[in-house]
Every structure is written in C-alpha cells, then in structure tokens.
Motif scaffolding. Structure first.
Motif, PDB file in Angstrom:
ATOM      1  N   ASP A  36       3.237   6.451 -15.994  1.00  7.48           N
ATOM      2  CA  ASP A  36       2.431   7.091 -17.039  1.00  7.48           C
ATOM      3  C   ASP A  36       1.263   7.854 -16.398  1.00  7.48           C
ATOM      4  OD1 ASP A  36       0.173   7.352 -18.972  1.00  7.48           O
ATOM      5  OD2 ASP A  36       1.582   6.380 -20.330  1.00  7.48           O
ATOM      6  N   ALA A  37       1.208   9.152 -16.626  1.00  5.77           N
ATOM      7  CA  ALA A  37       0.183  10.001 -15.998  1.00  5.77           C
ATOM      8  C   ALA A  37      -1.232   9.607 -16.411  1.00  5.77           C
ATOM      9  CB  ALA A  37       0.438  11.470 -16.348  1.00  5.77           C
ATOM     10  N   GLU A  38      -1.447   9.243 -17.663  1.00  7.82           N
ATOM     11  CA  GLU A  38      -2.797   8.860 -18.096  1.00  7.82           C
ATOM     12  C   GLU A  38      -3.213   7.514 -17.522  1.00  7.82           C
ATOM     13  OE1 GLU A  38      -4.194   9.776 -22.161  1.00  7.82           O
ATOM     14  OE2 GLU A  38      -2.158  10.579 -22.426  1.00  7.82           O
ATOM     15  N   ILE A  43      -5.788   6.381 -10.075  1.00  7.38           N
ATOM     16  CA  ILE A  43      -5.245   5.611  -8.943  1.00  7.38           C
ATOM     17  C   ILE A  43      -4.256   6.449  -8.142  1.00  7.38           C
ATOM     18  CG2 ILE A  43      -5.636   3.352 -10.005  1.00  7.38           C
ATOM     19  CD1 ILE A  43      -2.563   3.346 -10.633  1.00  7.38           C
ATOM     20  N   GLY A  44      -4.495   7.732  -8.113  1.00  8.75           N
ATOM     21  CA  GLY A  44      -3.652   8.606  -7.301  1.00  8.75           C
ATOM     22  C   GLY A  44      -2.535   9.292  -8.051  1.00  8.75           C
ATOM     23  N   GLY A  45      -2.488   9.107  -9.356  1.00  8.72           N
ATOM     24  CA  GLY A  45      -1.471   9.773 -10.161  1.00  8.72           C
ATOM     25  C   GLY A  45      -0.243   8.919 -10.358  1.00  8.72           C
ATOM     26  N   PRO A  46       0.617   9.361 -11.261  1.00  6.00           N
ATOM     27  CA  PRO A  46       1.809   8.581 -11.576  1.00  6.00           C
ATOM     28  C   PRO A  46       2.793   8.575 -10.413  1.00  6.00           C
ATOM     29  CG  PRO A  46       1.928  10.715 -12.631  1.00  6.00           C
ATOM     30  CD  PRO A  46       0.569  10.627 -12.006  1.00  6.00           C
ATOM     31  N   ARG A  47       3.546   7.522 -10.337  1.00  3.44           N
ATOM     32  CA  ARG A  47       4.607   7.414  -9.352  1.00  3.44           C
ATOM     33  C   ARG A  47       5.885   7.943  -9.972  1.00  3.44           C
ATOM     34  NH1 ARG A  47       3.990   2.863  -6.044  1.00  3.44           N
ATOM     35  NH2 ARG A  47       5.744   3.729  -4.913  1.00  3.44           N
ATOM     36  N   ASP A  51      11.071   6.109  -7.499  1.00  5.77           N
ATOM     37  CA  ASP A  51      10.351   5.316  -6.496  1.00  5.77           C
ATOM     38  C   ASP A  51      10.063   3.903  -7.002  1.00  5.77           C
ATOM     39  OD1 ASP A  51      10.395   7.518  -4.827  1.00  5.77           O
ATOM     40  OD2 ASP A  51       8.281   8.044  -5.172  1.00  5.77           O
ATOM     41  N   ILE A  52       9.670   3.792  -8.252  1.00 12.41           N
ATOM     42  CA  ILE A  52       9.388   2.469  -8.826  1.00 12.41           C
ATOM     43  C   ILE A  52      10.683   1.668  -8.939  1.00 12.41           C
ATOM     44  CG2 ILE A  52       8.506   1.220 -10.843  1.00 12.41           C
ATOM     45  CD1 ILE A  52       6.360   2.683  -9.160  1.00 12.41           C
ATOM     46  N   GLU A  53      11.737   2.310  -9.409  1.00 12.64           N
ATOM     47  CA  GLU A  53      13.039   1.630  -9.518  1.00 12.64           C
ATOM     48  C   GLU A  53      13.508   1.152  -8.138  1.00 12.64           C
ATOM     49  OE1 GLU A  53      14.658   0.836 -12.220  1.00 12.64           O
ATOM     50  OE2 GLU A  53      14.057   2.254 -13.789  1.00 12.64           O
ATOM     51  N   MET A 112      -3.410  -1.048 -17.633  1.00 15.97           N
ATOM     52  CA  MET A 112      -3.052  -1.357 -19.021  1.00 15.97           C
ATOM     53  C   MET A 112      -2.252  -0.200 -19.601  1.00 15.97           C
ATOM     54  SD  MET A 112      -4.415  -4.345 -19.812  1.00 15.97           S
ATOM     55  CE  MET A 112      -4.459  -4.418 -21.585  1.00 15.97           C
ATOM     56  N   ARG A 113      -1.232  -0.522 -20.371  1.00 14.62           N
ATOM     57  CA  ARG A 113      -0.485   0.491 -21.105  1.00 14.62           C
ATOM     58  C   ARG A 113      -1.431   1.184 -22.084  1.00 14.62           C
ATOM     59  NH1 ARG A 113       5.099   0.213 -21.754  1.00 14.62           N
ATOM     60  NH2 ARG A 113       4.780   0.760 -23.939  1.00 14.62           N
ATOM     61  N   ARG A 114      -1.209   2.473 -22.303  1.00 12.60           N
ATOM     62  CA  ARG A 114      -2.073   3.222 -23.223  1.00 12.60           C
ATOM     63  C   ARG A 114      -2.105   2.617 -24.618  1.00 12.60           C
ATOM     64  NH1 ARG A 114      -0.161   8.684 -23.733  1.00 12.60           N
ATOM     65  NH2 ARG A 114       1.602   8.124 -22.452  1.00 12.60           N
ATOM     66  N   ASP A 115      -0.979   2.061 -25.072  1.00 14.33           N
ATOM     67  CA  ASP A 115      -0.964   1.492 -26.419  1.00 14.33           C
ATOM     68  C   ASP A 115      -1.793   0.207 -26.523  1.00 14.33           C
ATOM     69  OD1 ASP A 115       0.824  -0.172 -25.056  1.00 14.33           O
ATOM     70  OD2 ASP A 115       2.526   0.285 -26.337  1.00 14.33           O
ATOM     71  N   ALA A 116      -2.320  -0.284 -25.401  1.00 11.94           N
ATOM     72  CA  ALA A 116      -3.190  -1.459 -25.402  1.00 11.94           C
ATOM     73  C   ALA A 116      -4.661  -1.091 -25.163  1.00 11.94           C
ATOM     74  CB  ALA A 116      -2.729  -2.453 -24.338  1.00 11.94           C
TER      75      ALA A 116
END
Length: 188
Positions: A36-38, A43-47, A51-53, A112-116
């Motif tokens: 998530d970009a936001e 922290i350096g931008g979204p991965r 890469d995460i998988e 934290m997820r944006r929805d939280a």
C-alpha cells in the motif's frame, strides 16, 4: 547480536486489538499492507507484490513472518483479521539515532492498514506492548524513529509519552528520534 533481553510473550490482549503471532491466513492482508503506497509513504515506499510474495515463500509462509521475539500481528479483537504489524526490538547498532553512546536501545515500529487509521488502534497496540515489555524487561530507553514529515506517527509517539531527542538525516529525509523510559509504561 544483541545482548538485551527481548520480550518473550507471544500474545497480548487489549480492549479492541489482539497482538499475536502471524498465521498463514494473514498472508493476503500482509501483502496488502506492505504494498500500500500510503501505508509505506514514510518507510521507503511500497514494496512490489512479487517481492513480498517471494519473501513470504522464502521464510516458509506468512505464519513465520513474526517469528522474532517482540514481533506481532495486530489483529482486530472482534474479527481476528490483521490490521497491522508491530515490533519492539533492539535498534541495530549501525543505525544513527541513539540516546546511549554505543548502547543498545529498544525501538518500536508499526504499520497499520489505512482502514484502521484514526481509530486509536495503533495507540492501543503500542500501549499494550509497552506495558508487557515494562513488566518483563529491565528499565531501559525505548526509541521511536520516524520521518519528521510523518506527523501522524510523531503525534502518536508524543501521546504515548515519548519526547523528541534529536533529528538526523537518513534515507534522504529528516528523521526524528523520540525516547521514553520503558518503566514509565508500568501499570499500577
């Protein structure tokens, strides 16, 4: 290798959140969180999703993502769904931003997820972990390091009782170092 004792508890229950170890069922939400970009703006931008998988596959699945002591998934207590991640760990000795010369300090970090966002859940999670750590570990400085531009994290740290110590440049941005004594979070 750190000589500091680390938090041994693997689950912490708070009013609305549960800090627990990851499960394979958390995989999709872990991937969403880190891509998530936001969420990743400071922290350096979204991965990249791939890469995460690949990382999760390399460590044997999402259930192993919180194997390190003091590392947790933040789950909504009512649904048990992942809403974030939290860690309290020894700050790497080669990192700038210290309050003890050459020392090892604990450092908090969370996503934290944006929805939280905006519901006080990060504050609740941090308070629960800091209280658990204060009950188990010797008194020592605890640090929060965040980009100065990350006003949400700075306000949270101040609300928790952290005080600004200094600023420094790292990752092409000004970072703010905040500190508090661990035992200031002891209950009672």
């Amino acid at each position: 290798m750190s000589l500091l004792p680390m938090l041994s508890v693997v689950e912490i229950v708070a009013e609305r959140v549960l800090l627990r170890k990851a499960r394979d069922a958390d995989r999709a939400r872990l991937v969403e969180l880190r891509t998530d970009a936001e969420v990743a703006a400071y922290i350096g931008g979204p991965r990249l999703r791939e890469d995460i998988e690949r990382y999760l596959d390399a460590i044997g699945g999402a259930a192993n993502a919180t194997d390190a002591p003091g590392t947790f998934v933040i789950a909504d207590k009512a649904t048990d769904e992942l809403i974030g991640t939290f860690e309290i760990k020894c700050r790497a000795p080669d990192q700038p931003g210290r309050v003890i010369e050459g020392g090892e300090e604990l450092e908090l970090g969370y996503l934290m997820r944006r929805d939280a966002w905006g519901a006080g859940l990060a504050s609740e999670a941090a308070t629960a972990v800091l209280r658990a750590a204060a009950d188990e570990l010797p008194d020592q400085p605890v640090l929060v390091v965040t980009q100065t531009a990350n006003q949400r994290s700075l306000r949270l740290a101040v609300r928790l009782g952290f005080r600004t110590v200094s600023t420094f440049e790292q990752f092409d941005a000004e970072q703010t170092l905040l500190a508090a004594a661990l035992h200031s979070f002891t209950v009672g």
